[in-house]
Design an enzyme around this catalytic site. Structure first.
Site, short mmCIF file in Angstrom:
data_model
loop_
_atom_site.label_atom_id
_atom_site.label_comp_id
_atom_site.label_asym_id
_atom_site.label_seq_id
_atom_site.Cartn_x
_atom_site.Cartn_y
_atom_site.Cartn_z
N GLU A 60 0.81 -1.22 0.00
CA GLU A 60 0.00 0.00 0.00
C GLU A 60 0.84 1.26 0.00
O GLU A 60 0.51 2.24 -0.69
CB GLU A 60 -0.95 0.00 1.21
CG GLU A 60 -2.13 -0.94 1.09
CD GLU A 60 -1.78 -2.38 1.42
OE1 GLU A 60 -2.64 -3.26 1.23
OE2 GLU A 60 -0.63 -2.63 1.87
N HIS A 129 -10.04 -5.53 9.77
CA HIS A 129 -10.65 -5.35 8.45
C HIS A 129 -12.03 -4.67 8.56
O HIS A 129 -12.84 -4.76 7.65
CB HIS A 129 -10.83 -6.69 7.73
CG HIS A 129 -9.55 -7.35 7.35
ND1 HIS A 129 -8.75 -8.01 8.26
CD2 HIS A 129 -8.91 -7.45 6.16
CE1 HIS A 129 -7.69 -8.49 7.65
NE2 HIS A 129 -7.76 -8.17 6.37
#
Length: 324
Positions: A60, A129
């Site tokens: 990322e 998450h």
């Protein structure tokens, strides 16, 4: 009016933006060949090619840096971060580079970058998450933050974000991806910074965004059966937020509750409550209340997650308290 799924609205917005502007590119993990973790980019590689719908390594930080560089070089990248939890890895590129570029270059350059990322619970995805971290980005000068609650807003805010010359974080509640709603025959961009009153009322105002908007609508239905008319305001945009619409609603109802799925402490609701207590003090007939998640990680267990997420019943209890 036709019905459209939330995830299809996002897909259509991306397709229309790619069609309209050759400088728009998509990049992220599994966005090309697989069509995205939730299907948001499905079919776009076949239409627009792998050079514009780009799969990236699982890094990322690297892909966020590449997206900022692409934006400074004249492209309009739309970056997907698969879960909002992983924005922890892109903070330098977004907060120190993208958000500051216009200021650092004396207004001569901008970063037309969009970051799409899903937040929220409801899918038993666990504490790494399911986090709602939008308040982090709303705190950073130079970033705009939006969070659509329905398919029309999902389409319209994403199109507006892609057209914006500055970086925009588009937060999508993943529990909404499969939901359907009626949309106009012709979908249009939704201006950033404008809220919508989606249910009028006279007795109190419920202000929310994203998935919690539907919690507020459910609570308003319960309250209506008790003769209490709650006005529901969908913020849509968190930075900038539509202070005027919230203030106008408060001036009609004189009571305010702010609801969000993020933890209650230090959240978007705290900012709205503080501001309304400042400029709207004379309109208040009761203290402003917040309804949010408790200050703890999101549980894996379905039963515990249901207890963790703000419920319609919690909003109803808060409404009864401010009306008492």
């Amino acid at each position: 009016m036709p019905e459209l799924r939330y995830i299809r609205a996002i897909n259509q917005a991306l397709a229309d933006a790619l069609e309209a502007d050759p400088s728009v590119i998509l990049l992220g993990e599994d966005v090309s060949a697989a069509g995205g973790a939730f299907g948001a980019t499905r079919g776009l590689r076949d239409r627009f090619g792998a050079e514009r719908v780009i799969d990236t390594p699982i890094s990322e930080a690297a892909l966020a840096g590449a997206a900022v560089g692409a934006a400074l070089s004249g492209l309009k990248p739309v970056l997907e971060i698969m879960f909002m939890d992983f924005t922890t890895l892109v903070m330098d590129a977004l907060v120190n580079q993208a958000a500051k570029a216009r200021f650092m270059f004396g207004g001569q350059r901008s970063v037309p970058l969009v970051v799409r990322t899903p937040h929220g619970g409801g899918l038993s995805a666990g504490p790494q998450h399911s986090q709602c971290l939008e308040a982090w980005f709303a705190h950073v000068p130079g970033l705009k933050v939006v969070c659509p609650a329905d398919p029309a807003s999902a389409y319209g805010l994403l199109r507006a974000a892609i057209a914006d010359p500055d970086p925009v974080i588009v937060v999508e509640n993943k529990a909404l991806y499969a939901t359907k709603a009626e949309v106009p025959e012709v979908l249009e961009p939704v201006p950033i910074g404008h809220a919508a009153v989606i249910r009028p009322g006279r007795d109190l105002t419920l202000v929310s965004y994203g998935g919690a908007v539907h919690t507020c609508m459910a609570a308003a239905g319960i309250l209506a059966n008790e003769g209490i008319e709650a006005e529901v305001v969908d913020l849509r945009s968190l930075q900038p937020w539509d202070e005027a619409t919230v203030m106008n609603s408060l001036s009609r109802t004189h009571r305010l509750i702010v609801v969000h799925e993020a933890v209650e402490a230090f959240g978007i609701g705290a900012e709205i409550a503080a501001r309304m207590a400042d400029i709207g003090f004379d309109e208040l007939d009761a203290p402003i209340l917040r309804v949010g998640a408790p200050f703890m990680p999101v549980p894996f267990s379905k039963a515990l997650e249901r207890k963790y997420l703000p419920s319609a019943d919690a909003v109803v209890q808060a409404a009864r308290k401010v009306l008492a």
